[in-house]
Design a protein around this motif. Structure first.
Motif, PDB file in Angstrom:
ATOM      1  N   PRO A   1       1.062  -1.422   0.260  1.00 28.33           N
ATOM      2  CA  PRO A   1      -0.141   0.332   0.587  1.00 28.33           C
ATOM      3  C   PRO A   1       0.660   1.334  -0.203  1.00 28.33           C
ATOM      4  O   PRO A   1       2.130   1.441   0.106  1.00 28.33           O
ATOM      5  N   GLY A   2       0.174   2.184  -0.481  1.00 31.41           N
ATOM      6  CA  GLY A   2       0.724   3.441  -0.492  1.00 31.41           C
ATOM      7  C   GLY A   2       1.879   4.013  -1.586  1.00 31.41           C
ATOM      8  O   GLY A   2       2.362   4.894  -1.391  1.00 31.41           O
ATOM      9  N   VAL A   3       2.946   2.403  -2.429  1.00 32.89           N
ATOM     10  CA  VAL A   3       4.015   2.850  -3.043  1.00 32.89           C
ATOM     11  C   VAL A   3       3.941   3.012  -4.587  1.00 32.89           C
ATOM     12  O   VAL A   3       4.343   2.911  -5.618  1.00 32.89           O
ATOM     13  N   GLY A   4       2.692   2.293  -4.959  1.00 36.05           N
ATOM     14  CA  GLY A   4       1.842   2.284  -5.993  1.00 36.05           C
ATOM     15  C   GLY A   4       2.178   4.490  -7.010  1.00 36.05           C
ATOM     16  O   GLY A   4       1.701   5.312  -6.388  1.00 36.05           O
ATOM     17  N   GLU A   5       2.393   4.025  -8.661  1.00 35.30           N
ATOM     18  CA  GLU A   5       2.431   5.847  -8.656  1.00 35.30           C
ATOM     19  C   GLU A   5       1.308   6.194  -9.300  1.00 35.30           C
ATOM     20  O   GLU A   5       0.819   7.271  -9.619  1.00 35.30           O
ATOM     21  N   TYR A   6       0.080   4.799  -9.292  1.00 29.18           N
ATOM     22  CA  TYR A   6      -1.341   5.964  -9.447  1.00 29.18           C
ATOM     23  C   TYR A   6      -2.157   6.720  -8.254  1.00 29.18           C
ATOM     24  O   TYR A   6      -3.004   6.518  -7.993  1.00 29.18           O
ATOM     25  N   VAL A   7      -1.338   6.343  -6.776  1.00 31.90           N
ATOM     26  CA  VAL A   7      -2.430   6.706  -5.690  1.00 31.90           C
ATOM     27  C   VAL A   7      -3.166   7.253  -5.700  1.00 31.90           C
ATOM     28  O   VAL A   7      -3.438   7.618  -5.334  1.00 31.90           O
ATOM     29  N   ASP A   8      -1.879   8.707  -5.588  1.00 27.81           N
ATOM     30  CA  ASP A   8      -2.236   9.761  -5.668  1.00 27.81           C
ATOM     31  C   ASP A   8      -2.616  10.804  -6.836  1.00 27.81           C
ATOM     32  O   ASP A   8      -2.307  11.962  -7.087  1.00 27.81           O
TER      33      ASP A   8
ATOM     34  N   PHE B   1     -10.366   2.005 -16.506  1.00 26.59           N
ATOM     35  CA  PHE B   1     -10.742   2.718 -16.122  1.00 26.59           C
ATOM     36  C   PHE B   1     -10.269   3.850 -16.242  1.00 26.59           C
ATOM     37  O   PHE B   1     -10.005   4.229 -17.091  1.00 26.59           O
ATOM     38  N   ARG B   2     -11.793   5.150 -15.583  1.00 30.38           N
ATOM     39  CA  ARG B   2     -11.139   6.321 -16.594  1.00 30.38           C
ATOM     40  C   ARG B   2     -11.079   7.355 -15.004  1.00 30.38           C
ATOM     41  O   ARG B   2     -11.188   6.920 -14.260  1.00 30.38           O
ATOM     42  N   SER B   3     -10.210   8.361 -15.226  1.00 29.28           N
ATOM     43  CA  SER B   3      -9.800   9.590 -14.236  1.00 29.28           C
ATOM     44  C   SER B   3     -11.559   9.900 -14.017  1.00 29.28           C
ATOM     45  O   SER B   3     -11.362  10.444 -12.111  1.00 29.28           O
ATOM     46  N   THR B   4     -12.409   9.636 -14.849  1.00 33.10           N
ATOM     47  CA  THR B   4     -13.840  10.088 -13.858  1.00 33.10           C
ATOM     48  C   THR B   4     -13.943   9.624 -12.690  1.00 33.10           C
ATOM     49  O   THR B   4     -15.476   9.614 -12.283  1.00 33.10           O
ATOM     50  N   GLU B   5     -14.062   8.176 -13.164  1.00 29.47           N
ATOM     51  CA  GLU B   5     -14.932   7.744 -11.845  1.00 29.47           C
ATOM     52  C   GLU B   5     -13.269   6.911 -10.766  1.00 29.47           C
ATOM     53  O   GLU B   5     -13.867   6.243 -10.175  1.00 29.47           O
ATOM     54  N   LYS B   6     -11.676   7.853 -10.735  1.00 22.96           N
ATOM     55  CA  LYS B   6     -10.825   7.083  -9.718  1.00 22.96           C
ATOM     56  C   LYS B   6     -11.840   8.297  -8.461  1.00 22.96           C
ATOM     57  O   LYS B   6     -11.550   9.732  -8.361  1.00 22.96           O
ATOM     58  N   PHE B   7     -11.411   7.834  -7.580  1.00 19.93           N
ATOM     59  CA  PHE B   7     -11.627   8.980  -6.261  1.00 19.93           C
ATOM     60  C   PHE B   7     -10.553   8.121  -4.863  1.00 19.93           C
ATOM     61  O   PHE B   7      -9.667   7.838  -5.140  1.00 19.93           O
ATOM     62  N   ASP B   8     -10.355   9.207  -4.133  1.00 23.34           N
ATOM     63  CA  ASP B   8      -8.768   9.045  -2.972  1.00 23.34           C
ATOM     64  C   ASP B   8     -10.258   8.796  -1.811  1.00 23.34           C
ATOM     65  O   ASP B   8     -10.809   9.337  -0.975  1.00 23.34           O
ATOM     66  N   SER B   9      -9.608   7.441  -1.587  1.00 22.90           N
ATOM     67  CA  SER B   9      -9.663   6.072  -0.805  1.00 22.90           C
ATOM     68  C   SER B   9      -9.473   6.540   0.915  1.00 22.90           C
ATOM     69  O   SER B   9      -9.549   6.110   1.607  1.00 22.90           O
ATOM     70  N   HIS B  10      -8.109   7.032  -0.070  1.00 19.30           N
ATOM     71  CA  HIS B  10      -6.989   6.914   1.048  1.00 19.30           C
ATOM     72  C   HIS B  10      -6.803   5.271   1.787  1.00 19.30           C
ATOM     73  O   HIS B  10      -6.675   5.313   2.998  1.00 19.30           O
TER      74      HIS B  10
END
Length: 143
Positions: free
Chosen positions: A40-47, A64-73
């Motif tokens: 967790p926390g190391v992937g290039e697309y987390v943030d 997937f598209r960025s419009t469906e991406k959200f910050d779940s932390h």
């Protein structure tokens, strides 16, 4: 959610393990082809908040598209829906003493991560597709 087959339909992109090993790095192979998980926390697309499309790193299919991406932390990129209803396959995963739903690329059957429902995130689907960054390639939106 998509169907949860006991047997997978034929893959559109089908390579042998040796062919996948030639195409992917050892880390990519471990996650995509052996159902591993990156830390967790190391992937290039987390943030990442870049607009664009996330494709399967193994076969380049749109997932997937960025419009469906959200910050779940949660430490991994999260999406509330795939870009198309048939982009992924969902199947039961009872490994590691847990009951989960695995997410696979519909095109090449590579392991992407898991989907969780009912966690209370304020998303339209009440789902969190928890996806390994190493399973994805972001194609930024052209400006």
């Amino acid at each position: 959610m998509s169907r949860q087959p006991t047997e997978l339909p034929p893959a559109k992109v089908a390579l042998s393990d040796d062919e996948w090993r030639q195409k992917l790095t050892p880390e990519e192979f471990a996650v995509l082809r052996q159902a591993g998980t990156e830390r967790p926390g190391v992937g290039e697309y987390v943030d990442t908040h870049t607009e664009g499309v996330y494709n399967c790193r193994a076969c380049d299919a749109e997932l997937f598209r960025s419009t469906e991406k959200f910050d779940s932390h949660c430490g991994w990129p999260s999406f509330f829906d795939p870009s198309q209803s048939d982009a992924v396959i969902l199947r039961p995963d009872d490994s590691h003493g847990m009951r989960r739903v695995e997410v696979l690329c519909a095109s090449c059957h590579s392991h992407l991560g898991h989907v969780f429902t009912g966690e209370g995130y304020p998303t339209p689907t009440d789902q969190r597709y928890c996806i390994n960054s190493i399973s994805l390639t972001l194609v930024p939106k052209k400006v």
